[in-house]
Design a protein around this motif. Structure first.
Motif, PDB file in Angstrom:
ATOM      1  N   GLY A 196      45.572 129.057  21.315  1.00  0.00           N
ATOM      2  CA  GLY A 196      46.945 128.534  21.301  1.00  0.00           C
ATOM      3  C   GLY A 196      47.398 128.435  19.847  1.00  0.00           C
ATOM      4  O   GLY A 196      46.583 128.605  18.920  1.00  0.00           O
ATOM      5  N   ALA A 197      48.698 128.144  19.661  1.00  0.00           N
ATOM      6  CA  ALA A 197      49.198 128.039  18.280  1.00  0.00           C
ATOM      7  C   ALA A 197      48.665 126.771  17.603  1.00  0.00           C
ATOM      8  O   ALA A 197      48.532 126.723  16.377  1.00  0.00           O
ATOM      9  CB  ALA A 197      50.727 128.032  18.291  1.00  0.00           C
ATOM     10  N   ILE A 229      60.926 125.441  13.356  1.00  0.00           N
ATOM     11  CA  ILE A 229      60.599 125.799  14.745  1.00  0.00           C
ATOM     12  C   ILE A 229      61.791 126.582  15.291  1.00  0.00           C
ATOM     13  O   ILE A 229      62.892 126.047  15.406  1.00  0.00           O
ATOM     14  CB  ILE A 229      60.347 124.539  15.602  1.00  0.00           C
ATOM     15  CG1 ILE A 229      59.286 123.631  14.952  1.00  0.00           C
ATOM     16  CG2 ILE A 229      59.921 124.928  17.021  1.00  0.00           C
ATOM     17  CD1 ILE A 229      59.071 122.294  15.667  1.00  0.00           C
ATOM     18  N   VAL A 258      56.769 130.204  18.636  1.00  0.00           N
ATOM     19  CA  VAL A 258      56.117 130.329  19.954  1.00  0.00           C
ATOM     20  C   VAL A 258      57.125 130.586  21.084  1.00  0.00           C
ATOM     21  O   VAL A 258      56.739 131.066  22.142  1.00  0.00           O
ATOM     22  CB  VAL A 258      55.211 129.109  20.297  1.00  0.00           C
ATOM     23  CG1 VAL A 258      54.157 128.883  19.252  1.00  0.00           C
ATOM     24  CG2 VAL A 258      56.006 127.840  20.537  1.00  0.00           C
ATOM     25  N   SER A 314      51.354 130.701  25.366  1.00  0.00           N
ATOM     26  CA  SER A 314      51.676 129.556  26.224  1.00  0.00           C
ATOM     27  C   SER A 314      53.094 129.566  26.787  1.00  0.00           C
ATOM     28  O   SER A 314      53.362 128.912  27.786  1.00  0.00           O
ATOM     29  CB  SER A 314      51.516 128.249  25.441  1.00  0.00           C
ATOM     30  OG  SER A 314      50.193 128.082  25.023  1.00  0.00           O
TER      31      SER A 314
END
Ligand code: DCS
Length: 510
Positions: free
Chosen positions: A175-176, A254, A288, A326
Motif C-alpha cells: 500500500g502507499a 494529496i 493514490v 487500494s
C-alpha cells in the motif's frame, strides 16, 4: 530484585509452593509495559478513520448481532473508510484472473484453464510468474520489489506521463502507507524538522509525523474556492514556520484530495512545483486517487509530468510520488500493494531508502503483481479489453453519479454546505452547528462534530468520520462520508441522513 520487582518470582518455577500458594500470587504481576511508560509519541498519534466513532459502531454491531431489534436500524453502513470491496464493489475480472494464476502457477499447466480464464490473463500470468525468481509469489523478493514488475510499472508511468521512468527509482510497498512512513522517517531528525501538510488532511500524515517526532506545518485549503490550494498560503505558512525555527523539509500534496475531493489544475500544479523548487523542498505527491476523477472539466496530471514539462529533472528537483492498488476502480486495498517513485535524490540517500525497505525484507508479492496490473491493464485488441473497460467504466461512472447525488442531498440540508467531489472517494460537508448542539457537545465532553457524528450513528447506523479527525479551520465543523455504498442504496442512505439531520436541528435550534 529486578527493576520491575517481579523477576525473582519469575525466576522461580510456579511449582515453588509456600503454604499451598504459589509465590507469584503474593505480588500481583505488573506488566513491564503500561500506558504510562509506552512511547509518548504513540499516545500523541491519532487516526480518526478508525477512531472513536468506529469503535462505537463496532459496539453497536455486536448489539445488533445479539438482538436485531435493539436499535432503530437493522444494519451499520460503513461510510467512514475508503474500502470499496467491503461495500460490495466487485473486483476487476482480468486482475483477479492473473492474480489467481500467479498464486497457483500449477494451474498454468492444465488445459482446462483455457475454458475458465481469458487467454491474455493466462499469457500475462505466465509472463509474470516466469519473471519472479523461483516462480513463487510465496518467496521474498528484492527489497524494492521484483525487478521485472518494477520495469512494467516504470513503463506504465512513462506511458501515463510521456516522460521516462527508471525501475531503480521504484520501491514497491504494502500500500502507499509504508512508503509515506519511510519518507517521513528519512526526513525527520527531530521536532525542529517540519513537513507542510494540507488541512484538512488524510491523518496518515499527522500520525506519521507525530510518530517520527517532527512538526506538522499546516497549510489550509480554501473551502470557499472548492478546496483550492493557493501558493500565497503556502508561502505565508512556510515563512511563519521558518520564523519559529522550523526546518521545513517537504511539502505534501494529496491530488485528488482526501477528504476534500478537489482535483488540481495543471496551472496550479506548476505553481506548486515552482514553490518547492524555489524553497528547495521535497514534493511528496500522494496520487493514490489518480484514477478517481469525476468532474467533466478536470483531469489528473501527475506531478512528475508537470515537473518534467517545466524542464525540471532528476538532477534539480526532488519528488516522491505515491500510488496504490487500494483505490481507483480496482479497490484492492486488502491486498496491500503500492509503489513510490523516488526521483531527485543522491544515490547514497537512495541506498539508505533501500536499506530501510530491506529492514522489512520486501512488500508482499500478490500486492506487487496487482500493482503491475494496475499500471499495465489490458489494451485495445486484447481478449479481456472489452470486459475490462466495461467493468472499469461502470464503476467510475457510478461513483461519479453517487458523488453528485450525495452532494446534492447534503446541500439541501439546513446549515450544511458541501463542495462537489471532483475526484477521490469522499465528500466533506460543512455543518454550522446551532448553539444548543455546541452546548450539548460540551456537556457530553465531546468535540462538536464528533457529537453530531455519534448522534447520526446512533439514529441511523451510518458511520462517518468527524472533520476534527482531518483537522479543519478552527471553529468550523465537518464530517467525511464516502461515496462508496452501492448506488441502489444511496436513496435510502440519503433519506436516513436527511431525516436525522432535520430532527437534530429541530432538537437543538429551539
Ligand atoms: N493516501 C491517501 C490520500 C489515502 O486516502 C490513503 C488511504 C492512503 C494514502 C493509504 O492507502 P494504502 O496504504 O491502502 O495505499 N485512505 C484511507 C481513507 O481515508 N479511507 O480508507 C483508507
Amino acid at each position: 530484585m529486578g527493576a520491575n520487582g517481579v523477576q525473582e518470582v519469575n525466576g522461580n518455577s510456579t511449582s515453588n509452593i509456600d503454604n499451598g500458594k504459589s509465590l507469584s500470587s503474593t505480588a500481583p504481576w505488573c506488566p513491564p509495559i503500561n500506558i504510562d511508560n509506552i512511547n509518548p509519541k504513540v499516545l500523541e498519534c491519532q487516526y480518526a478513520v478508525r477512531g472513536e466513532i468506529v469503535a462505537h459502531a463496532e459496539r453497536l454491531q455486536q448489539k445488533l448481532l445479539q438482538d436485531p431489534s435493539s436499535l432503530p436500524f437493522d444494519e451499520l453502513i460503513y461510510c467512514n473508510i475508503g474500502n470499496p470491496q467491503s461495500l460490495g464493489q466487485q473486483p476487476i475480472t482480468f486482475f483477479r484472473e492473473v492474480a489467481a494464476l500467479c498464486d497457483h502457477p500449477g494451474l498454468l499447466h492444465k488445459k482446462e484453464i483455457q475454458t475458465v480464464f481469458s487467454s491474455d490473463a493466462i499469457k500475462r500470468a505466465e509472463s509474470i510468474v516466469s519473471s519472479i525468481p523461483g516462480r513463487a509469489t510465496g518467496a521474498y523478493s528484492h527489497s524494492k520489489g521484483v525487478k521485472a514488475l518494477r520495469t512494467i510499472i516504470a513503463e506504465g508511468i512513462q506511458n501515463r506521463d510521456g516522460y521516462s521512468a527508471d525501475p531503480e527509482d521504484i520501491f514497491l510497498t504494502d500500500g502507499a502507507s509504508p512508503g509515506v512512513h519511510m519518507m517521513i522517517r528519512l526526513m525527520l531528525r527531530n521536532k525542529k524538522d517540519g513537513i507542510m501538510c494540507p488541512i484538512p488532511q488524510y491523518p496518515l500524515y499527522s500520525a506519521s509525523i507525530a510518530l517520527h517526532d517532527g512538526t506538522l506545518v499546516p497549510y489550509y485549503l480554501d473551502e470557499s474556492k472548492g478546496w483550492g490550494l493557493e501558493v500565497s498560503e503556502l508561502k505565508s505558512r512556510l515563512e511563519a514556520a521558518v520564523a519559529d525555527g522550523i526546518n521545513v523539509r517537504a511539502l505534501v500534496v494529496i491530488n485528488p484530495g482526501n477528504p476534500t475531493g478537489q482535483v488540481l489544475s495543471e496551472e496550479n500544479q506548476q505553481k506548486i512545483v515552482q514553490f518547492c523548487k524555489d524553497e528547495n523542498l521535497v514534493l511528496l505527491a500522494d496520487e493514490v486517487y489518480q484514477e478517481n476523477v469525476y468532474a467533466d472539466n478536470k483531469k489528473f496530471s501527475s506531478f512528475k509530468k508537470i515537473a518534467r514539462s517545466m524542464g525540471y529533472t532528476e538532477r534539480d528537483f526532488s519528488l516522491v510520488s505515491f500510488h496504490s492498488i487500494s483505490k481507483g476502480f480496482y479497490g484492492e486495498c486488502g491486498r496491500r500493494g503500492g509503489y513510490m517513485e523516488v526521483t531527485g535524490f543522491d544515490s547514497d540517500v537512495k541506498n539508505q531508502i533501500y536499506k530501510m525497505a530491506s529492514v522489512s525484507l520486501c512488500s508482499n508479492l500478490s500486492g506487487q503483481v496487482m500493482m503491475s496490473l494496475v499500471m499495465n491493464p489490458p489494451k485495445d485488441g486484447d481478449e479481456s479489453y472489452e470486459l475490462y473497460s466495461s467493468e472499469r467504466n461502470a464503476i467510475l461512472s457510478s461513483l461519479g453519479r453517487r458523488a453528485k447525488m450525495l452532494a446534492e442531498a447534503l446541500n439541501k440540508l439546513e446549515r450544511v454546505s458541501c463542495n462537489e467531489a471532483e475526484g477521490a472517494m469522499y465528500l466533506f460537508p460543512r455543518i454550522e452547528l446551532p448553539e444548543g448542539a455546541m452546548k450539548a457537545a460540551q456537556a457530553a465532553g465531546m468535540v462538536p462534530d464528533t457529537f453530531y457524528c455519534k448522534r447520526l450513528l446512533d439514529a441511523t447506523g451510518i458511520v462517518v468520520v468527524p472533520g476534527s479527525g482531518f483537522r479543519q479551520v478552527p471553529g468550523t465543523w465537518h464530517f467525511r462520508i464516502t461515496i462508496l455504498p452501492p448506488e441502489e442504496k444511496m436513496p435510502t442512505i440519503i433519506a436516513k441522513l436527511t431525516s436525522f439531520h432535520e430532527s437534530f436541528m429541530q432538537e437543538f435550534q429551539g
